[in-house]
Structures are given as structure tokens and as C-alpha cells.
Design an enzyme around this catalytic site. Sequence first.
Site, short mmCIF file in Angstrom:
data_model
loop_
_atom_site.label_atom_id
_atom_site.label_comp_id
_atom_site.label_asym_id
_atom_site.label_seq_id
_atom_site.Cartn_x
_atom_site.Cartn_y
_atom_site.Cartn_z
N ARG A 1 0.86 -1.32 -0.10
CA ARG A 1 -0.09 -0.07 -0.13
C ARG A 1 0.68 1.37 -0.05
NH1 ARG A 1 -5.07 -1.62 3.81
NH2 ARG A 1 -5.51 -3.51 3.11
N CYS A 2 2.13 1.07 -0.39
CA CYS A 2 2.96 2.19 -0.56
C CYS A 2 2.91 2.89 -2.03
CB CYS A 2 4.24 1.69 -0.33
SG CYS A 2 5.91 3.00 -0.64
N GLY A 3 3.21 4.08 -1.95
CA GLY A 3 3.27 4.75 -3.30
C GLY A 3 4.41 4.27 -4.37
N THR B 1 4.68 1.19 -4.76
CA THR B 1 4.28 -0.38 -5.13
C THR B 1 4.39 -0.63 -6.60
OG1 THR B 1 3.16 -0.38 -2.94
CG2 THR B 1 2.47 -2.21 -4.58
#
Length: 177
Positions: A34-36, A38
Site C-alpha cells: 500500500r505504498c506509493g 508499490t
Amino acid sequence: MKIYDFVMKDAQGQEVSLGDYQGKVLLIVNTATRCGLTPQYEELQQLYDRYADQGLEILDFPCNQFREQAPESSSEIAQVCQMKFGTKFKIFDKVEVNGENTAPLYAYLKSEKPEDRGNHVFKDLLLKLASIGEKREGSDIKWNFTKFLVNREGEVVARFAPSVQPFEIENDIRALL
């Protein structure tokens, strides 16, 4: 101690000896779903598709330490990555990469390469802003998608900042294959 001395659990909880990867070029990455950053999974998989038959292995270690961006279980993370990004490389159990519960593998990697490579001033500034309030020391991993490159002899040869895209290190990988 060498990289091949470590035994880690995979996303299904099975023990995997890193000795199984002797003679391979390894790209070891701490990730989050859920990271930018990803979308880097897409390039990681493309690199794996291109070079796996020449000896590249990508070892994915999910980590929930950075703004809790990997909250799912390890097996759920593996499913998400396979369905959303078509990943075929090995996904391991979640680990901690900093602090008192740092996985021994990550303590070793950081001791071998304490500094990130990559000069992405603007992107790195954004990462620093994102991590305000989170204590970091010396060789600590700064964020998700820090990458360690290991040669066929098991030596950690490079560490790349999270902002370094996988395709940006393709020449480094090719040089080791």
C-alpha cells in the site's frame, strides 16, 4: 557470516535456506503493498522475466514498519502481488528491517552496505517528508523498496535507495550475470 547462512520463512511459513540461492545474483527488496512505490513490483517482475534464466533471483521481504503500508498477512501479500502484478519471484514472511526486532538478514545487509546509492534529490526529499516523526539511525532502511544487490559469490555489492527504480539498476544486474 555469509548471506547463505541465513534461513528465512517464506510467505507460507516454510523455512527457506538462502544457501539454496548459491551461485545466483540476488536482488533483495523490502516491500509494501500500500505504498506509493508499490508500482515498482511491475519493473521487478519484468527484470525477473528477463533474467531469471540467466541466474537472477528476486527475494521480496514485505515490511509493515513504514506507515503500516503492508498490513495484510504474508500469504495475503503474496496473493495480492501475484494477482495484481503477476509476480513469480519468491515472497517471504514479513520482517522488520530497523529497530530492536530487525531481522538478522537485514542487520547483515545493512552492515555490509550502510549507505544507499542513487541521487534522486526530489524523490528522496519526499521520502524524508513522508517519514517525519519516524526515528532513523545511520544505516537504517529509509523506506519501502530499498534494494540490495548480491553477486554470485554471495557478496553484497550495492544498496539502492527506494526512489531508484528497478530498471535503473538493470545494467548493474546484467554486469553480475
